[in-house]
Scaffold this motif. Structure first.
Motif, PDB file in Angstrom:
ATOM      1  N   GLN A 314       0.836  -1.171   0.010  1.00  0.00           N
ATOM      2  CA  GLN A 314      -0.059   0.037   0.057  1.00  0.00           C
ATOM      3  C   GLN A 314       0.794   1.261  -0.033  1.00  0.00           C
ATOM      4  N   PRO A 315       0.401   2.357  -0.673  1.00  0.00           N
ATOM      5  CA  PRO A 315      -0.756   2.627  -1.229  1.00  0.00           C
ATOM      6  C   PRO A 315      -0.995   2.141  -2.732  1.00  0.00           C
ATOM      7  N   SER A 316       0.063   1.558  -3.309  1.00  0.00           N
ATOM      8  CA  SER A 316       0.039   1.168  -4.555  1.00  0.00           C
ATOM      9  C   SER A 316      -0.550  -0.370  -4.707  1.00  0.00           C
ATOM     10  N   GLY A 317      -0.395  -0.981  -3.788  1.00  0.00           N
ATOM     11  CA  GLY A 317      -0.572  -2.660  -3.810  1.00  0.00           C
ATOM     12  C   GLY A 317      -1.614  -2.940  -2.481  1.00  0.00           C
ATOM     13  N   THR A 318      -1.126  -4.167  -1.881  1.00  0.00           N
ATOM     14  CA  THR A 318      -1.975  -4.796  -1.029  1.00  0.00           C
ATOM     15  C   THR A 318      -1.249  -4.915   0.481  1.00  0.00           C
ATOM     16  N   TYR A 319       0.143  -5.104   0.611  1.00  0.00           N
ATOM     17  CA  TYR A 319       0.842  -5.354   1.853  1.00  0.00           C
ATOM     18  C   TYR A 319       1.231  -4.285   2.323  1.00  0.00           C
ATOM     19  N   LEU A 320       1.871  -4.723   3.376  1.00  0.00           N
ATOM     20  CA  LEU A 320       2.531  -3.298   4.267  1.00  0.00           C
ATOM     21  C   LEU A 320       4.016  -3.765   4.754  1.00  0.00           C
ATOM     22  N   MET A 321       4.670  -2.955   5.469  1.00  0.00           N
ATOM     23  CA  MET A 321       6.291  -3.120   5.507  1.00  0.00           C
ATOM     24  C   MET A 321       6.438  -4.273   6.300  1.00  0.00           C
ATOM     25  N   GLU A 322       5.683  -4.783   7.130  1.00  0.00           N
ATOM     26  CA  GLU A 322       6.274  -6.040   8.020  1.00  0.00           C
ATOM     27  C   GLU A 322       6.252  -7.056   7.071  1.00  0.00           C
ATOM     28  N   GLU A 323       5.401  -7.253   6.161  1.00  0.00           N
ATOM     29  CA  GLU A 323       5.475  -8.344   5.139  1.00  0.00           C
ATOM     30  C   GLU A 323       6.590  -8.065   4.163  1.00  0.00           C
ATOM     31  N   PHE A 324       7.084  -7.042   3.770  1.00  0.00           N
ATOM     32  CA  PHE A 324       8.128  -6.461   3.178  1.00  0.00           C
ATOM     33  C   PHE A 324       9.414  -6.934   3.706  1.00  0.00           C
ATOM     34  N   LEU A 377       3.224  -4.484 -10.445  1.00  0.00           N
ATOM     35  CA  LEU A 377       1.754  -3.856 -10.372  1.00  0.00           C
ATOM     36  C   LEU A 377       1.818  -2.773 -11.813  1.00  0.00           C
ATOM     37  N   THR A 378       3.144  -2.305 -12.164  1.00  0.00           N
ATOM     38  CA  THR A 378       2.848  -1.718 -13.424  1.00  0.00           C
ATOM     39  C   THR A 378       4.292  -1.753 -13.995  1.00  0.00           C
ATOM     40  N   GLN A 379       4.557  -1.682 -15.246  1.00  0.00           N
ATOM     41  CA  GLN A 379       5.884  -1.963 -15.904  1.00  0.00           C
ATOM     42  C   GLN A 379       6.584  -0.714 -15.948  1.00  0.00           C
ATOM     43  N   GLN A 380       5.808   0.524 -15.685  1.00  0.00           N
ATOM     44  CA  GLN A 380       6.659   1.764 -15.774  1.00  0.00           C
ATOM     45  C   GLN A 380       5.978   2.486 -14.476  1.00  0.00           C
ATOM     46  N   GLY A 381       6.934   2.172 -13.280  1.00  0.00           N
ATOM     47  CA  GLY A 381       6.532   2.660 -12.096  1.00  0.00           C
ATOM     48  C   GLY A 381       7.335   3.916 -11.691  1.00  0.00           C
ATOM     49  N   GLY A 382       8.189   4.374 -12.518  1.00  0.00           N
ATOM     50  CA  GLY A 382       8.992   5.381 -11.719  1.00  0.00           C
ATOM     51  C   GLY A 382       8.153   6.634 -11.751  1.00  0.00           C
ATOM     52  N   LYS A 398       2.827   9.706  -9.650  1.00  0.00           N
ATOM     53  CA  LYS A 398       3.005   8.586  -9.411  1.00  0.00           C
ATOM     54  C   LYS A 398       2.240   7.449 -10.097  1.00  0.00           C
ATOM     55  N   PRO A 399       2.549   6.827 -11.193  1.00  0.00           N
ATOM     56  CA  PRO A 399       1.834   6.027 -11.968  1.00  0.00           C
ATOM     57  C   PRO A 399       1.356   4.713 -11.325  1.00  0.00           C
ATOM     58  N   SER A 400       2.055   4.325 -10.409  1.00  0.00           N
ATOM     59  CA  SER A 400       1.808   2.913  -9.602  1.00  0.00           C
ATOM     60  C   SER A 400       0.635   3.100  -8.645  1.00  0.00           C
ATOM     61  N   ALA A 401       0.314   4.733  -8.561  1.00  0.00           N
ATOM     62  CA  ALA A 401      -0.845   4.863  -7.428  1.00  0.00           C
ATOM     63  C   ALA A 401      -1.950   5.771  -8.129  1.00  0.00           C
ATOM     64  N   ALA A 402      -1.992   5.654  -9.385  1.00  0.00           N
ATOM     65  CA  ALA A 402      -3.017   6.373 -10.492  1.00  0.00           C
ATOM     66  C   ALA A 402      -3.961   5.319 -10.867  1.00  0.00           C
ATOM     67  N   THR A 403      -5.097   5.885 -11.607  1.00  0.00           N
ATOM     68  CA  THR A 403      -5.886   4.919 -12.266  1.00  0.00           C
ATOM     69  C   THR A 403      -5.659   4.993 -13.829  1.00  0.00           C
ATOM     70  N   PRO A 404      -5.318   3.739 -14.387  1.00  0.00           N
ATOM     71  CA  PRO A 404      -4.741   3.673 -15.781  1.00  0.00           C
ATOM     72  C   PRO A 404      -5.504   4.586 -16.752  1.00  0.00           C
ATOM     73  N   GLU A 405      -6.952   4.505 -16.356  1.00  0.00           N
ATOM     74  CA  GLU A 405      -8.093   5.207 -17.603  1.00  0.00           C
ATOM     75  C   GLU A 405      -7.716   6.450 -17.517  1.00  0.00           C
ATOM     76  N   LEU A 406      -7.238   7.149 -16.515  1.00  0.00           N
ATOM     77  CA  LEU A 406      -7.035   8.669 -16.479  1.00  0.00           C
ATOM     78  C   LEU A 406      -5.673   8.956 -16.793  1.00  0.00           C
ATOM     79  N   MET A 407      -5.108   8.303 -17.437  1.00  0.00           N
ATOM     80  CA  MET A 407      -3.476   8.573 -17.647  1.00  0.00           C
ATOM     81  C   MET A 407      -3.438   9.499 -18.809  1.00  0.00           C
ATOM     82  N   THR A 408      -4.567   9.480 -19.818  1.00  0.00           N
ATOM     83  CA  THR A 408      -4.660  10.201 -21.167  1.00  0.00           C
ATOM     84  C   THR A 408      -6.213  10.784 -20.874  1.00  0.00           C
ATOM     85  N   HIS A 409      -6.443  11.985 -20.572  1.00  0.00           N
ATOM     86  CA  HIS A 409      -7.873  12.725 -20.232  1.00  0.00           C
ATOM     87  C   HIS A 409      -7.622  13.976 -20.459  1.00  0.00           C
TER      88      HIS A 409
END
Length: 580
Positions: A314-324, A377-382, A398-409
């Motif tokens: 999180q916020p891009s994915g599912t888990y937290l730092m403990e699991e990392f 999660l995304t191939q272009q995460g930078g 931050k692409p990894s936290a964004a909605t793909p459909e809104l990347m061109t709008h």
């Protein structure tokens, strides 16, 4: 990179205060002896300043006093002389108007503490968002041997059977209340569950991102970033760091030996791989400016653009730092980057070894947490750097936290002149806004807020949330919490308060966002834009004195790190004349 240690023994900087029999030396040495130190501690052994950002009002760092004792133990064991030095501590969750306004003040004050006191090396005890960059900036400016010890993330939060992240779920639950999906009482019940132990945010927020940056830069021991605050291994890491800084002083291994262009490029790519905070952009630019490495926004886009986000946190994915941490932590990520030819393997670290030698044998114990590249999660995460007539000097997303459909709008601008205007109008059912619009917030940059607050992730209008809409494009010159998420365009430069084009956006203007092509365009003619800018006049209040005045008159733009203009560059830590 090879590093040739200095010859040992040699006269240390601290001996200018403590070595000899002159009146001035007796003055310095005699006073320190009132703490009960024996004579032989002043015989030329390294004096290590433990720069501690502990504070009761910096909750993320509230356990650093206890951790500091383990650092001291390591220093004693290695033959050093530890001295704990309380330093300026800017807490993100208590400082007003924003902790970011005081990052530079902290860096300036700590730099002078390092320069003006009898220490040969530094342990940087950090945790909360601004403490890590401020101490790294100070250490880079002085260039004494230094090592970072972070306090570590808190344990996982749990609420109603769900894994909840500090910060991230604050935003989610708040939006759920406005959408009628959660009661206020449930929100209050969640409060205690979200932050249930000592430590920093347990998401890949700014604190964990900056801990990862410190390790990727080579300024912390390998594995430091992810160990939970309350795990015994965090204390072991602190003790080992105490031992190591003594040898660094003997070897004269300095920040300038470690903080090279290659180190910063490693950190930029690491930030993309972990889904790190946009705040790391302004912090790494500022640190690079202090050590004299020419890193720009273009380097962020160039280095990070093709880096896959493989850390499922999180916020891009599912888990937290403990699991990392349990999965293997940052060494696994660095190894993956190296295997993909996206790591400068010869970059030096505080261990005295190369970064590749530290991570080449790392193992991934959970591929749901640290994903294979093909399942990223995304191939272009930078961090994406957008430019155009609305952001001539750049804006970030931050692409990894964004909605793909809104990347061109392309959408109609709904403009808020400042954060108070936003708060006053966002809940109005008559506000002319829907999910296709683009929310624009002005006057929240380094000069405008002042200090560049984390208000860029504006909450959506309740009437839009009730439709089930979770994201809209938001544009501002503000920052966003590293724990936040959404299609949020930040750090728009030049900022509105400095007369940037953002200042003259009007309600109803059409804005085009094209993230794949890195374009941010205000759809008006060049002639009209020039006319609007010519008619613009600043509206924010000017401070009359104090640090606010200093900040307002000397802070630079977000595109270069938002540092104070007179603090750039490495000034070193010379020993001045004794005035006693």
């Amino acid at each position: 990179m090879t590093f040739k240690p200095a010859e040992w023994p040699r006269k240390l900087r601290s001996q200018e205060w403590y070595g000899g029999t002159s009146r001035d030396v007796i003055y310095h040495r005699g006073w320190l002896k009132n703490q009960g130190y024996p004579d032989d501690l002043f015989d030329g052994r390294p004096v290590i300043g433990i720069l501690n950002t502990w504070s009761d009002l910096t909750p993320c760092n509230g356990h650093l006093r206890e951790l500091c004792e383990k650092v001291k133990a390591g220093i004693w064991e290695a033959g050093g002389f530890p001295v704990e030095v309380p330093v300026f501590s800017a807490s993100e969750n208590t400082f007003r108007p924003t902790a970011m306004m005081f990052r530079n003040l902290a860096a300036m004050s700590i730099e002078e503490q390092i320069r003006g006191q009898p220490i040969d090396g530094c342990v940087l005890m950090v945790g909360c968002d601004k403490t890590t960059p401020s101490l790294l900036m100070a250490a880079a400016s002085c260039d004494l041997p230094s090592i970072v010890v972070t306090g570590g993330p808190m344990l996982n939060g749990w609420f109603q059977g769900e894994r909840v992240g500090a910060g991230t779920h604050l935003w989610k639950f708040s939006e759920a209340v406005k959408a009628g999906e959660m009661t206020q009482d449930e929100f209050l019940d969640a409060e205690a569950a979200v932050t249930r132990s000592s430590g920093t945010c347990n998401t890949m927020g700014t604190a964990s991102s900056m801990a990862s940056m410190a390790e990727a830069l080579g300024m912390a021991l390998s594995g430091n970033a992810a160990i939970p605050a309350v795990d015994a291994r965090r204390r072991v890491m602190a003790q080992l760091s105490g031992r190591r800084i003594v040898q660094m002083v003997k070897d004269d291994l300095k920040p300038s030996d470690i903080l090279t262009r290659e180190a910063f490029e490693n950190a930029i790519r690491t930030n993309g791989a972990v889904g790190g905070s946009t705040n790391t952009v302004v912090h790494l630019l500022a640190i690079a400016g202090r050590v004299g490495v020419d890193i720009t926004l273009d380097d962020w886009d160039r280095c990070g653009r093709d880096v896959a986000t493989i850390v499922n946190l999180q916020p891009s994915g599912t888990y937290l730092m403990e699991e990392f941490f349990y999965a293997g932590g940052l060494p696994v990520v660095l190894k993956r980057l190296g295997e993909g030819d996206k790591l400068h393997k010869d970059a030096l670290t505080v261990s005295g070894e190369t970064i590749w030698s530290e991570v080449k044998d790392a193992k991934n114990w959970n591929e749901d947490v640290i994903l294979p590249v093909e399942k990223a999660l995304t191939q272009q995460g930078g961090i994406a750097v957008l430019r155009g007539n609305l952001a001539p000097k750049g804006a970030v997303l931050k692409p990894s936290a964004a909605t793909p459909e809104l990347m061109t709008h392309r959408g109609r601008a709904v403009v808020f002149e400042n954060i108070d205007d936003y708060k006053a109008r966002i809940g109005d059912e008559d506000l002319d806004i829907d999910e296709t619009c683009i929310m624009v917030l002005k006057n929240c940059g380094p000069k405008g807020y002042p200090g560049m607050s984390e208000v860029g992730n504006m909450g959506l209008p309740p009437k839009v949330l009730r439709k089930g809409i979770k994201d809209m494009i938001r544009i501002s010159d503000a920052r966003m919490s590293g724990t936040a998420y959404g299609t949020v365009i930040l750090h728009t430069s030049p900022e509105a308060a400095a007369g940037g084009p953002l200042a003259v956006v009007q309600n109803g203007d059409m804005i085009e966002v094209d993230v794949p092509n890195r374009r941010l365009h205000l759809d008006i003619s060049a002639c009209e834009l020039a006319q609007r800018l010519a008619a613009w006049a600043p509206s924010h209040e000017q401070p009359v004195g104090g640090y606010a005045w200093l900040h307002q008159n000397h802070v630079e733009g977000a595109d270069t790190g938002a540092d104070l203009d007179f603090l750039k560059g490495c000034r070193g830590a010379p020993v001045g004349k004794d005035s006693h």
